[in-house]
Write an enzyme that holds these catalytic residues in place. Sequence first.
Site, PDB file in Angstrom:
ATOM      1  N   GLY A  84     -30.135   4.854   1.203  1.00  0.00           N
ATOM      2  CA  GLY A  84     -29.676   4.749   2.579  1.00  0.00           C
ATOM      3  C   GLY A  84     -28.875   5.981   2.991  1.00  0.00           C
ATOM      4  N   TYR A 121     -25.392  12.461  -2.375  1.00  0.00           N
ATOM      5  CA  TYR A 121     -26.004  12.359  -3.700  1.00  0.00           C
ATOM      6  C   TYR A 121     -26.185  13.722  -4.356  1.00  0.00           C
ATOM      7  CZ  TYR A 121     -27.127   7.397  -3.252  1.00  0.00           C
ATOM      8  OH  TYR A 121     -27.063   6.036  -3.150  1.00  0.00           O
ATOM      9  N   HIS A 150     -20.898  10.590  -3.918  1.00  0.00           N
ATOM     10  CA  HIS A 150     -21.375   9.870  -5.106  1.00  0.00           C
ATOM     11  C   HIS A 150     -21.557  10.812  -6.293  1.00  0.00           C
ATOM     12  CE1 HIS A 150     -21.778   6.022  -3.325  1.00  0.00           C
ATOM     13  NE2 HIS A 150     -22.939   6.171  -2.745  1.00  0.00           N
TER      14      HIS A 150
END
Lengths: 213, 213
Positions: A148, A154, A160
């Site tokens: 998402g 990422y 993250h």
Amino acid sequence: MNVLYVYAHQEPKSFNSSMKDTALEAFEERGDSVKVSDLYAMNFDPVLDENDFKNRKYTDIFNPFLEQLHANKTDGFAPDIKAEMDKINWADMLIFQFPIYFTGFPAIMKGWIDRVFSPGFAFNPLTQSAYETGLLKGKKSMLVTTAGADKDWYSKGGMHGDIHELLKSITHCTLEFTGLEVLPTHVVYGASNLSEDDAKKELERYRELILSL
Amino acid sequence: MNVLYVYAHQEPKSFNSSMKDTALEAFEERGDSVKVSDLYAMNFDPVLDENDFKNRKYTDIFNPFLEQLHANKTDGFAPDIKAEMDKINWADMLIFQFPIYFTGFPAIMKGWIDRVFSPGFAFNPLTQSAYETGLLKGKKSMLVTTAGADKDWYSKGGMHGDIHELLKSITHCTLEFTGLEVLPTHVVYGASNLSEDDAKKELERYRELILSL
């Protein structure tokens, strides 16, 4: 080649479903044979427990590891597990397609691993069968996932962190652990906000990947 | 303090069960209040699907993310999810104890996260509520896990790699993501082959950790 396509999304009208259909069409174009394990549609039970076993080695205490080893020696698995093992034995390649949940598998797919990739089938610590000597050696595998969040979340230094590092628990410690060769993970970022045009481009990018395998 | 102890092992006579009992006794000694979510004993359903919702925002297409946001606005979760949320709201600390399965949560615990740590409750991308602004900020958390393999497998350069790196998908991208403070993970290595003496030492080591919290 023979492909086992393990798939986890609840909704047939989802973008994930379109990706799966795109892959299946591309495999057909290639002339490959595909079996699909559509986990939600199968109502696959992800919980490793006593029901996994037709007969038990130890009935006074439940030790999943010892029961899995025993079941592999005695054809003792419940039919739903046996069916997945048969598909793996048949397959040259395993593809796992899923929307990423908390940077990992949705529970239904994690449970497929927990129950099916058992000691004596996919690896075996008693015979040092893991990684280079894993029991699924000779087969290939690939993760296909939608996230998402956008790619910057990422990436290294992002909120993250690098998605490929985060997925090592799967790519390295699960798939390579069993001897599977692991192809580069295919990721669609920002999947919750794709425009119609971007969705089309992503489907085409995925189709080309499958055709290039 | 108030502690929610989320626990995943099938067998009451297991070493994991002894660890849980050790922790519960130590918390009692401290004068803390504890609620236990014993996931296998509760027969907790780990699969995020349409049954999670008492009423749906969109009935033509199932989008888990949008339904979770909606359910958080409308008190629309199924009772089993609501019960876990109530325990989290009550708790100052969340402990997750589990045997490590493929360097991660067993599916039953992954599904607890997938279903309970929902957008609008634990984080919210629409309001930039994550990490420093995660919705569970102010609470603490800790992973407690047993690994069948020895420590050298789980160290940098070992077969699997550094366990703390592998667990970042949980410690960072799941727990810290929701704003939880994460205490160092407590690991018992070689748990499948502990001698009676080593098991006692490990239980004492765990007891001391809980007393020192």
